[in-house]
Design a protein around this motif. Structure first.
Motif, PDB file in Angstrom:
ATOM      1  N   TRP A 296       0.831  -1.204   0.000  1.00 33.57           N
ATOM      2  CA  TRP A 296       0.000   0.000   0.000  1.00 33.57           C
ATOM      3  C   TRP A 296       0.871   1.262   0.000  1.00 33.57           C
ATOM      4  CZ3 TRP A 296      -4.496   2.359  -0.663  1.00 33.57           C
ATOM      5  CH2 TRP A 296      -4.804   3.528   0.038  1.00 33.57           C
ATOM      6  N   HIS A 299       2.323   1.825  -3.340  1.00 33.30           N
ATOM      7  CA  HIS A 299       1.326   2.383  -4.255  1.00 33.30           C
ATOM      8  C   HIS A 299       1.156   3.886  -4.025  1.00 33.30           C
ATOM      9  CE1 HIS A 299      -2.424   2.857  -6.496  1.00 33.30           C
ATOM     10  NE2 HIS A 299      -2.928   3.433  -5.419  1.00 33.30           N
ATOM     11  N   LEU A 300       1.075   4.298  -2.767  1.00 33.07           N
ATOM     12  CA  LEU A 300       0.924   5.722  -2.477  1.00 33.07           C
ATOM     13  C   LEU A 300       2.104   6.525  -3.022  1.00 33.07           C
ATOM     14  CD1 LEU A 300      -0.428   5.782   1.205  1.00 33.07           C
ATOM     15  CD2 LEU A 300      -1.713   6.143  -0.912  1.00 33.07           C
ATOM     16  N   ALA A 303       1.877   6.348  -7.131  1.00 33.28           N
ATOM     17  CA  ALA A 303       0.690   6.894  -7.797  1.00 33.28           C
ATOM     18  C   ALA A 303       0.797   8.423  -7.869  1.00 33.28           C
ATOM     19  CB  ALA A 303      -0.569   6.470  -7.047  1.00 33.28           C
ATOM     20  N   PRO A 307      -4.872   8.199  -6.253  1.00 32.27           N
ATOM     21  CA  PRO A 307      -4.374   6.931  -5.699  1.00 32.27           C
ATOM     22  C   PRO A 307      -5.486   5.948  -5.359  1.00 32.27           C
ATOM     23  CG  PRO A 307      -4.198   8.695  -4.078  1.00 32.27           C
ATOM     24  CD  PRO A 307      -4.571   9.330  -5.368  1.00 32.27           C
ATOM     25  N   ARG A 310      -6.788   4.254  -8.588  1.00 29.35           N
ATOM     26  CA  ARG A 310      -5.788   3.324  -9.111  1.00 29.35           C
ATOM     27  C   ARG A 310      -5.671   2.082  -8.231  1.00 29.35           C
ATOM     28  NH1 ARG A 310      -2.717   5.841 -13.017  1.00 29.35           N
ATOM     29  NH2 ARG A 310      -2.936   8.119 -13.118  1.00 29.35           N
ATOM     30  N   TRP A 311      -5.815   2.250  -6.918  1.00 27.27           N
ATOM     31  CA  TRP A 311      -5.748   1.106  -6.008  1.00 27.27           C
ATOM     32  C   TRP A 311      -6.921   0.161  -6.251  1.00 27.27           C
ATOM     33  CZ3 TRP A 311      -2.406  -1.271  -3.012  1.00 27.27           C
ATOM     34  CH2 TRP A 311      -2.864  -2.170  -2.046  1.00 27.27           C
TER      35      TRP A 311
END
Length: 824
Positions: A296, A299-300, A303, A307, A310-311
């Motif tokens: 996670w 990803h943050l 992105a 975000p 997209r998650w």
């Protein structure tokens, strides 16, 4: 936007994507002439590797003591770690970067010192003190993962600040104030000034936070900052745990700082880069900067915009790959729900808790089962980093890398199963590599049961590469510079130090599996010496099966096992001589253990005869001058059958062993049905104590030996058991019931049901439709060749044979009836 006076102190949270973005923005704004990073200075020469295209986070700096490789420490870095961002910024802008934390030479020595103190305290009977880890990271626990597993007792700055702000979850507070905000009004330095002020208040209230070694580390950091200022002026940026910033800002004399460093313990240390994994980042075991959700956070960090959307798209893709029905409408509704939950909870943006709740409700239909998959694959992740080949490594690691590339056996963080066919050269080499690594305690692969095949030419391994294995490889480097040489030396050393005979035989088996011919002479010499001196039949019986398995593996792998066969045959002879006396006057537990030894030896003798006989060759091949040799196939079995007959008739032998001996002779065709029935009748006669009789029954038909089917097909044996059981008095029945229950409960449900039906009908009431002269339903008095031939195609199909492989016809000696006889 004005840069603060003096060195630029960028206090961060290790593995914080918000801190990483802020560090990048601050460095872009300040353009310092040098970057100082919290980490061991021995790794300064490894910083340029950060620019290598083959370097892919997560990775870790590994420090280990040269004289004791098992003593090690890690400094993990992910793509979203502020330290990694600082390293990348420095190499991209051609700015010198340095590590300024306490050298690893002291950190490793501190760990050794603590273990010594711990051992002393434990020896005095006191509880070990819960010292804080010497590598505290400032904002989130310890910075280096020590081999010392003791947890640190210290103030958690995030928890204190979250509590002051009215949050009950430090992670949620951090996301709200750091991860979900930008740089304010465009001032790239504002986030660090606010965090520095908060940490300053905490240091005033808590001092070192219960960890005095932070004071030593901070003294060393101040000295390094002063040195950089003398060289570059105030154009210096320092990236460190926010906890340390107030201490670096405070005024202290050089003499006072050097006084804190005087007399520190030291060990010679070496450093390199090693691959790391997201799963290892998620652990908190000594490395207090562990995070629950590295996937996670990654990803943050990556992105650039939107975000949450997209998650949710990532989650939908994962669930679709697992054949779950997830549409675009699910993604839209999940995003809306996450945003609504964030608004209701007063959060600036949806965090992990909101997105998880939305995924559970919308995409998983309230089930935690698919949600667990999302947690495992995305929130944590199976990412394994990579380091370039140019990174320093011990010679053993380089040899292992070379073999892995040649065999196309890439280390992976995701657990997977590997099926090997040892008849293929590449698979055989893979097997040898994995077995050699296991000898070196590098547990990359774990053998598991093969599915769909029990042949010795197949192996199944469960593979998963953990970062700690890099330490094991470094530790194993003391045995040699190549995998083969190191495994050979380690096997020889293990043979010398093996505590018992069974350990040496197990080691001989592993040497054959790993194909270490240079180690076998030493192992065999020690094995022969131990076998000649060991008089415990139990030890001999434990050792024999492992030796025989080794012979089988050697046959499959084309290994010369002649010496091993001679030792195995000699071991079998000693078991034959010592087994009858060893079976006398045993209690119930010892008798059961000896029964297992008898089973193991019986199976080993069958296999030993099969592998020894071909190895001996014909008398013409061996010649008259070859001298004595191991007994052949028939000789070994005859000797063993004679031993079993001795066990059958000795009254001093426990019933469970006598019953098993009768059963083994019956299965081998050495005892006729009438003789077995007579032996059972004697064992179950009124003169035999009920407990002994029940034990005899357990030995004869108990467990998974197929005894249930024997009673199904032999009416006489079932009648004897039934007659004895109905004749047991009520007083004695409660004593023998547990033993009988253990015997019959091991049968398959269908077998128990059939036996119950036969007992309900009563002996002699089964009907004679399918009964021939033998009295056993389905069996004629004589061999029926026509019925046997009808079975051959099915048997050949099951065994994977065909007529061409068999040679076909009666002239080959493998005619249809012979095949049935061999397989039956």
């Amino acid at each position: 936007m004005t840069k603060p006076a003096g060195p630029l102190l960028l206090g961060v949270r290790h593995h914080g994507p918000g801190s990483a973005r802020a560090v990048r923005a601050a460095l872009d704004a300040a353009r310092p002439r040098t970057v100082l990073i919290e980490g061991p200075p021995e790794a300064d020469n490894l910083i340029p590797l950060g620019a290598d295209e083959a370097m892919r986070p997560p990775v870790a700096l590994l420090a280990h003591a040269v004289d004791e490789p098992g003593r090690s420490a890690f400094w993990p870095l992910a793509e979203f770690s502020p330290e990694w961002v600082a390293i990348r910024w420095a190499v991209e802008h051609r700015v010198p970067a340095r590590f300024i934390d306490l050298p690893a030479t002291h950190t490793l020595a501190w760990g050794k010192q603590d273990e010594t103190a711990l051992d002393t305290e434990a020896g005095e009977g006191s509880e070990p003190a819960a010292d804080a880890d010497e590598s505290g990271d400032g904002a989130n626990g310890s910075r280096a993962e020590e081999s010392d597993p003791r947890a640190a007792v210290r103030v958690d700055p995030l928890a204190v600040l979250a509590d002051v702000a009215g949050y009950d979850d430090p992670e949620r507070w951090w996301e709200d104030v750091v991860e979900h905000r930008g740089t304010g009004d465009g001032d790239a330095f504002a986030p660090f000034l606010g965090l520095e002020e908060a940490m300053g208040a905490l240091r005033e209230a808590y001092g070192s936070g219960g960890h005095d070694r932070d004071l030593v580390r901070e003294a060393y950091m101040r000295l390094q900052v002063r040195a950089a200022q003398r060289e570059f002026g105030d154009d210096v940026a320092v990236v460190c745990g926010a906890w340390h910033v107030p201490a670096l800002r405070q005024k202290s004399t050089v003499g006072a700082d050097k006084a804190l460093l005087k007399g520190l313990p030291k060990v010679k240390a070496d450093m390199t880069w090693v691959p790391w994994t997201n799963r290892r980042l998620a652990r908190v075991s000594g490395y207090g900067a562990g995070i629950d959700s590295p996937g996670w956070y990654g990803h943050l960090f990556s992105a650039s915009d939107r975000p949450v959307e997209r998650w949710m798209t990532k989650v939908a893709g994962l669930l679709r790959d697992e054949d779950r029905i997830v549409s675009s409408a699910h993604v839209i509704e999940a995003v809306r729900l996450a945003e609504t939950l964030a608004a209701m909870r007063g959060r600036p943006l949806p965090g992990l808790s909101e997105t998880t709740d939305a995924v559970r409700a919308v995409m998983c239909e309230g089930s935690d089962v698919p949600l667990a998959l999302v947690q495992d694959r995305l929130v944590v992740g199976d990412v394994l980093g990579e380091v370039p080949r140019s990174a320093p490594a011990v010679p053993l690691q380089r040899d292992l890398d070379r073999i892995q590339r040649r065999l196309r056996l890439k280390p992976e963080a995701l657990e997977r199963e590997l099926e090997l066919d040892l008849r293929k050269e590449n698979d055989a080499e893979r097997s040898r590599l994995l077995h050699r690594l296991r000898l070196l305690r590098v547990e990359w692969g774990e053998p598991v049961a093969s599915r769909g095949s029990t042949g010795t030419f197949r192996e199944t391994w469960r593979l998963r590469w953990e970062p700690e294995l890099s330490v094991r490889v470094a530790e194993a480097g003391v045995w040699g510079t190549t995998v083969f040489a190191a495994a050979t030396a380690k096997a020889e050393a293990d043979a010398v130090s093996a505590p018992g005979l069974a350990d040496v035989t197990a080691l001989a088996e592993r040497c054959l599996l790993a194909e270490l011919p240079d180690a076998l002479p030493t192992v065999m010499r020690i094995l022969a010496d131990r076998a000649s001196l060991d008089t415990d039949v139990g030890h001999l019986a434990q050792a024999l099966p492992a030796l025989v398995r080794s012979l089988r593996y050697g046959d499959v792998r084309g290994t010369d096992t002649g010496a091993l066969a001679e030792v195995a045959a000699g071991l079998a002879e000693r078991v034959f001589v010592g087994l009858p006396p060893a079976c006398a006057a045993l209690d119930a537990d010892a008798a059961e253990e000896m029964r297992r030894h008898v089973d193991a030896v019986h199976g080993a003798i069958g296999l030993l005869g099969d592998v020894v006989a071909p190895a001996r060759g014909t008398s013409t091949e061996r010649g008259a001058s070859d001298g004595p040799s191991a007994p052949g196939h028939g000789e070994l079995r005859e000797r063993w059958h004679a031993v079993l007959r001795v066990l059958v008739v000795r009254d001093t032998v426990p019933g469970v062993i006598r019953g098993r001996a009768v059963r083994l002779l019956l299965d081998d065709g050495e005892l006729a049905q009438d003789e077995a029935a007579r032996a059972m009748g004697l064992a179950l006669s009124p003169g035999t104590p009920p407990g002994d009789a029940a034990a005899w029954i357990e030995g004869f038909v108990g467990g998974g030996s197929g005894g249930g089917m024997l009673l199904v097909h032999d009416e006489r044996l079932l009648g004897l058991v039934d007659a004895w059981l109905t004749g047991v008095s009520a007083e004695v029945f409660t004593d023998v019931l547990p033993l009988l229950r253990r015997t019959f409960s091991a049968y398959e449900p269908g077998v128990r049901r059939t036996l119950g039906e036969l007992v309900r009908r009563g002996p002699g009431e089964r009907g004679g439709a399918g009964t021939g002269g033998s009295g056993i339903p389905g069996f004629a008095a004589e061999f029926d060749a026509d019925r046997a031939d009808a079975v051959v195609p099915v048997v050949r199909l099951l065994l994977g044979l065909d007529l061409v492989e068999m040679g076909g016809g009666a002239d080959s000696g493998l005619g249809d009836n012979n095949l049935v006889g061999a397989t039956g």
